[in-house]
Design an enzyme around this catalytic site. Structure first.
Site, mmCIF file in Angstrom:
data_model
loop_
_atom_site.group_PDB
_atom_site.id
_atom_site.type_symbol
_atom_site.label_atom_id
_atom_site.label_comp_id
_atom_site.label_asym_id
_atom_site.label_seq_id
_atom_site.Cartn_x
_atom_site.Cartn_y
_atom_site.Cartn_z
ATOM 1 N N ASP A 1 7.658 -5.405 3.462
ATOM 2 C CA ASP A 1 6.650 -5.296 4.512
ATOM 3 C C ASP A 1 5.334 -5.897 4.022
ATOM 4 O O ASP A 1 4.957 -5.713 2.867
ATOM 5 C CB ASP A 1 6.468 -3.810 4.843
ATOM 6 C CG ASP A 1 5.585 -3.609 6.049
ATOM 7 O OD1 ASP A 1 6.001 -3.983 7.154
ATOM 8 O OD2 ASP A 1 4.460 -3.096 5.887
ATOM 9 N N GLU B 1 8.372 -10.054 5.369
ATOM 10 C CA GLU B 1 7.620 -9.952 6.603
ATOM 11 C C GLU B 1 6.259 -10.570 6.329
ATOM 12 O O GLU B 1 5.417 -9.987 5.652
ATOM 13 C CB GLU B 1 7.420 -8.502 7.049
ATOM 14 C CG GLU B 1 6.764 -8.415 8.423
ATOM 15 C CD GLU B 1 5.647 -7.387 8.526
ATOM 16 O OE1 GLU B 1 5.107 -6.960 7.497
ATOM 17 O OE2 GLU B 1 5.308 -7.024 9.660
ATOM 18 N N HIS C 1 0.835 -1.194 0.000
ATOM 19 C CA HIS C 1 0.000 0.000 0.000
ATOM 20 C C HIS C 1 0.873 1.248 0.000
ATOM 21 O O HIS C 1 2.079 1.177 0.222
ATOM 22 C CB HIS C 1 -0.905 0.001 1.230
ATOM 23 C CG HIS C 1 -0.173 -0.228 2.513
ATOM 24 N ND1 HIS C 1 -0.158 -1.447 3.161
ATOM 25 C CD2 HIS C 1 0.621 0.588 3.259
ATOM 26 C CE1 HIS C 1 0.583 -1.359 4.248
ATOM 27 N NE2 HIS C 1 1.075 -0.132 4.335
#
Lengths: 484, 590
Positions: free
Chosen positions: B236, B278, B139
């Site tokens: 991430d 992650e 995002h």
């Protein structure tokens, strides 16, 4: 093959002669063995009941299976034991500790200590071999790992085991008992159910035991998967109690070492074992007569205990009233059970709990041990074990002195919490809560406590306070065992 | 090696007059010097997570910055860490600690410039320290120009960059991750008149990876930083890149396919650089992020092992090895060139997503006695306060971190036992400034104390006057010196990073024992035995070391030889929360 399944012919064969010559050495060696149960009795004589060579007698090493009968100076019943005897002309140094004696030009020793012998036994099982009266049987459906040699497990009490790598463990039953050993029988049944609650059975060694009516089948040894990286429930429970008693003022649910989660999972495991045993070997329902017989059996045990333990005698009638509670139900569902369940018969592995050692109470005759019983007997026995774990550290407090009341209270809280968690877990799997049949559960628990009082009176007076306390509580509790 | 010819070009999109989107190229900047390519450096490395804004302030604005961090590289080199992991330092409105990226090719002005970043990487490399940075692919910030264009002009080049919908009912099986703040994964945008999809905060719209232009743009962002010289990325929130009806939107095959594409770019254009995933998932799902095991792994080189961390805490509280044994037994084999990343604490809360409800209640009760210590599904505390500042436990936990399978990630400040400030909002409580000295602002900044971005920890136990680098540097018995020594010992034994892991068991359930073992190309074996007492009480343990019969044990912190391994189980006694590291060597090697 020299042996003839234990029967001794008119003509003494060479191995028999060898073994007979060895009997004095065996007599000396026997009392030092951990599995020799009759340490408090004086041996009168040891005689050879039967033997079977596994290898030719001149092999290196040679192996023979033998059964000896031991009689005692007290004229009590004989004990019979199984031996696996290894022999070599010369002994490697690391077998010195296992030597029994010399026979002819050979040194005879405890065969399980010899890696080459344990390797041989394993390979005989894997290849499904019969040697004379000995049958080495692999379990169908399982593939035994070929990872000999074995290494003797040193910590064992009543039997002798060797571990193969971290893959398999073979247990030699030291007591020679006619009939199929329930440990083997139940593991086989649970294996058919693909139980995840026991270490899978990989194979067995079965033999024959000479008797008055001719040879009878006998279980020599069994081979199971080894539960690597496991710890027994008893020591884990003690860790938790130790943690609680070291805290200033926290309650059992507040301390880091809380055991209730484990007790809950253990309850689920035991319930699964019961379901699998019922599925594999069936259930039956005892009617009023059957239940009465259970009560009679408990009362008989009570009277025997009364005779020897004054603490029991004092409360004899009150105890009997609670024991008759087993007849509260108009019937009782019975099935094959573990029969000697306690925290020390459970193993925590990284994947969950396992129940082990389905032999039943070894001191009871085989007929008793294989008789269908209520699963509540096992539940009650576990509840007793939680009491023992809770108070064990206090029993060791110091001889003659009683632990402070506040510690006793906290130990009781621990017992209550974990007994309760065990029953909760059991109920989740079984579908019925053992506490729904409180009168029956209480009777079973008290029956066990009475037996414990007798046992501790004779063997461990330091620990007597543990079952005494429970016995008194079970007798006086108006509506059942606290915490359960 | 990258010869510089593959740089991502400057890209310019003109959507309409006045709406020009220009993205810079790596060509526009100097490049950092490179370290030699080493295939398995990330398996042997000790990582150190450092928050730029919390480490050192060079320009007295109360904000840590890249020049400040560069100034502290000598300290990090002294400590002995091998690789720095920088959480996002990109331009951002900072509504999620920088994980809300406003521009993938710009440094947050508070931190400095791209030039400052290149200088930092160059200086780190000069000291043999590698650098990986966070990249949020899932995002962007809602202030990113892509989103601004997307909401303004549905038909323009960015119209399809995000996941838009006319209603908020699609993908109902996707869980809400930030349960404390978000009620739905959909938020209505009044400009475009549609709902946009977001797995995290509502100011962080999810990019639409079904749009090939988004995939290309993201890979160009990777190239931009790799060209400047970084050694890899921590990716991430990777499980959530794609959405599909009838799924929970996690770990989808499309997501894996995109990661394979990223890996191929690394292999072809940037050998020796790494991707670290992650993925806060169970190990059995996380291993998927290593990619095809047959190929040795063709997605991420590393992935965090999330469930291990809370279980280390549980095991010590329970005085039982089983919480750890269990999760390691459930951890599948990983491809040969893959490595776990393990940690005790990081900038996020102590995550409890990967424990059962019972265990979570328990962890809250044990470690988050004040409700303010909880955040989302986790606990926001630093290592030292979590362990009541108990030096024995701090050492035990660190010894576990440095010896369990995987590359350890140390969180800045934990090497000196820094505290936290649970009164700060969200996860800022564990992001307070590094405590360098007992002087003003803990030596972090010479600004007016009121200007500090986050207050320094000032309580009597963990405050900067008691806990700081300067004081601990001057005391050889300090936690800092202890940590440095342990990192050094770890470096001397490749088995810690490269070795197989074999748990030894043993009858004492309070003792966790394992062997790490590796063989190098010359056939030299490195065997390390680690024995850890999870209990606060002294414990004996008997270990089955028969596989090393007649070999000798040497304790690693002091070099003291222990008795040789014989026929019988090896007996050791450990003090409460004690641990041993031994090297096991053949007798003739002594």
């Amino acid at each position: 093959m020299a042996g003839t399944g234990g029967r001794r012919g008119a003509e003494l064969d060479p191995m028999d002669a060898t073994l007979d010559a060895l009997l004095p050495a065996i007599t000396t060696w026997l009392p030092d063995q951990r599995w020799f149960a009759a340490k408090d009795r004086t041996i009168a004589a040891v005689r050879l009941v039967g033997h079977q060579d596994v290898t030719p007698a001149d092999a290196v090493p040679a192996v023979a299976h033998a059964v000896i009968a031991v009689s005692f100076t007290d004229d009590g019943p004989e004990d019979r034991f199984q031996l696996l005897l290894g022999s070599r002309p010369d002994l490697p140094g690391d077998l010195e500790h296992a030597v029994i004696g010399r026979a002819g030009d050979r040194v005879v020793y405890d065969g399980l200590a010899d890696g080459e012998i344990s390797r041989l036994l394993l390979s005989l099982i894997v290849s499904d071999t019969t040697v004379g009266s000995l049958r080495f049987v692999p379990e169908p459906a399982t593939e035994a790992p070929i990872v000999g040699p074995g290494r003797p497990l040193l910590s064992e009490q009543s039997n002798s085991s060797v571990i193969y790598g971290e893959r398999a463990i073979m247990k030699l039953f030291r007591r020679a008992t006619p009939g199929l050993n329930p440990d083997l029988e139940l593991h086989r049944a649970l294996g058919r159910e693909r139980s995840g609650e026991v270490a899978p059975l990989l194979g067995a060694i079965e033999g024959e035991l000479a008797g008055d009516d001719g040879p009878q089948p006998m279980t020599v040894a069994m081979l199971q998967s080894y539960a690597a990286n496991s710890a027994d429930g008893w020591s884990m429970a003690l860790t938790s109690v130790r943690d609680l008693l070291a805290e200033g003022d926290l309650r059992p649910d507040e301390v880091g070492g809380d055991f209730a989660g484990e007790a809950h999972r253990l309850g689920r495991t035991i319930a699964s074992v019961h379901i699998e045993l019922a599925r594999a070997l069936g259930t039956e329902r005892l009617g009023a007569d059957g239940v009465a017989a259970v009560a009679d059996w408990m009362l008989e045990r009570l009277d025997r205990a009364s005779a020897s333990a004054p603490a029991v005698a004092e409360q004899r009638d009150a105890i009997a009233r609670v024991l008759r509670g087993v007849t509260a139900a108009d019937g009782l569902d019975v099935q094959r059970v573990h029969g000697d369940l306690h925290l020390g018969q459970t193993l925590r592995t990284p994947r969950g709990w396992l129940a082990i050692d389905f032999e039943g109470e070894p001191s009871r005759p085989l007929d008793d041990r294989v008789r269908p019983d209520s699963p509540l007997r096992d539940v009650a026995a576990m509840l007793r074990s939680f009491d023992y774990a809770a108070f064990h550290q206090l029993a060791e407090w110091e001889t003659g002195a009683e632990a402070p009341a506040y510690l006793q209270r906290r130990a009781q809280e621990w017992a209550d919490r974990n007994r309760s968690a065990f029953c909760d877990g059991y109920a989740e799997i079984a579908g019925t809560d053992p506490r729904d049949q409180m009168a029956v559960l209480r009777a079973y628990e008290l029956d066990k406590a009475v037996y414990e009082v007798l046992y501790e009176t004779r063997n461990r007076p330091n620990w007597l306070a543990i079952p005494l306390r429970s016995m008194t509580r079970l007798v006086s509790a108006p509506d059942g065992p606290a915490g359960a | 090696m990258n010869d510089g010819t593959t740089s991502a070009p400057t890209s310019t999109h003109v959507t309409e007059p006045g709406h020009e989107v220009v993205e810079p190229s790596a060509e526009d900047f100097r490049r950092a010097r490179q370290l030699p390519v080493e295939d398995d450096w990330y398996k042997r490395a000790v990582f150190y997570e450092v928050l730029v804004r919390a480490f050192a302030d060079s320009n007295r604005d109360g904000f840590g910055d890249l020049r400040g961090l560069t100034d502290k590289l000598d300290y990090l080199a002294w400590l002995g860490v091998d690789c720095l992991w920088l959480p996002p330092f990109y331009d951002s409105p900072l509504r999620d600690g920088g994980y809300d990226i406003r521009d993938y090719r710009k440094v947050l002005p508070d931190f400095g410039t791209v030039e400052d970043f290149v200088e930092f990487v160059d200086q780190a490399h000069a000291r043999g320290i590698r650098v990986i940075t966070d990249l949020v692919m899932n995002h962007t910030s809602d202030q990113h120009v892509w989103f601004q264009e997307s909401r303004r002009d549905p038909e323009g080049p960015f119209g399809d960059y995000y996941v838009w919908s006319d209603d908020d009912t699609r993908y109902p099986d996707a869980r809400i991750i930030f349960v404390d703040t978000e009620a739905s994964n959909w938020t209505y945008d009044y400009v475009r008149g549609q709902f946009f999809w977001h797995r995290f905060f509502s100011h962080q719209p999810d990019l639409n990876f079904d749009n090939p232009a988004v995939c290309d743009a993201m890979i160009d962002a990777l190239r931009f930083w790799l060209d400047l010289g970084i050694d890899g990325f921590r990716l991430d929130a990777v499980p959530y890149l794609f959405e599909r009806d009838g799924t929970n939107g996690e770990n989808l095959p499309e997501t894996h396919a995109f990661l394979k594409r990223c890996r191929k770019v690394i292999e072809d254009e940037y050998p020796g650089r790494i991707l670290l995933a992650e993925a806060n998932q169970w190990p059995a799902d996380v291993v998927e992020y290593f990619g095809d095991a047959e190929a040795g792994g063709d997605e991420c080189h590393m992935a965090f092992h999330f469930p291990l961390m809370p279980r280390i805490f549980m095991a010590v509280r329970r005085e039982s090895r089983f919480p750890i044994s269990e999760i390691l037994a459930q951890t599948p084999e990983i491809p040969h060139n893959a490595q776990w990343g393990i940690f005790l604490r990081n900038h996020d809360e102590l995550t409890l997503e990967m424990v059962t409800d019972d265990e979570r209640d328990y962890m809250y009760a044990e470690y988050a006695k004040d409700p303010r210590m909880k955040a989302n599904i986790g606990i926001r505390r630093r290592l030292a306060p979590l362990l009541d500042n108990d030096r024995n436990q701090l050492e035990l936990f660190t010894a576990l971190l440095l010896s369990l399978p995987g590359s350890p990630v140390i969180y800045y400040g934990d090497e000196i036992g820094m505290g936290d400030n649970i009164w700060l909002g969200d996860r800022d409580g564990v992001r307070s400034p590094m405590q360098w000295t007992p002087d003003r602002n803990a030596g972090f900044s010479t600004c007016d104390p009121g200007r500090l971005n986050l207050p320094i920890v000032m309580d009597p136990v963990y405050g900067y006057q008691a806990v700081n680098v300067e004081a601990q540097s001057n005391s050889s018995a300090s936690l800092l010196h202890w940590n440095r020594r342990m990192i050094e010992i770890r470096r001397q034994h490749p088995a810690f990073g490269l070795g197989d892991f074999h748990e030894l068991g043993g009858s004492n359930s309070s003792v966790l024992s394992y062997v790490r073992q590796t063989v190098d190309a010359d056939g030299h074996q490195d065997v390390v035995l680690c024995v850890n007492n999870m209990s606060r009480f002294p414990q004996p343990v008997e270990l089955d070391l028969i596989a090393w019969k007649d070999w000798t044990l040497t304790e690693l912190t002091g070099g003291v030889p222990f008795p040789a391994i014989g026929e019988l189980p090896y007996l050791l006694t450990l003090p409460g929360h004690g641990f041993y590291w031994f090297s096991i060597q053949p007798a003739q090697d002594r």
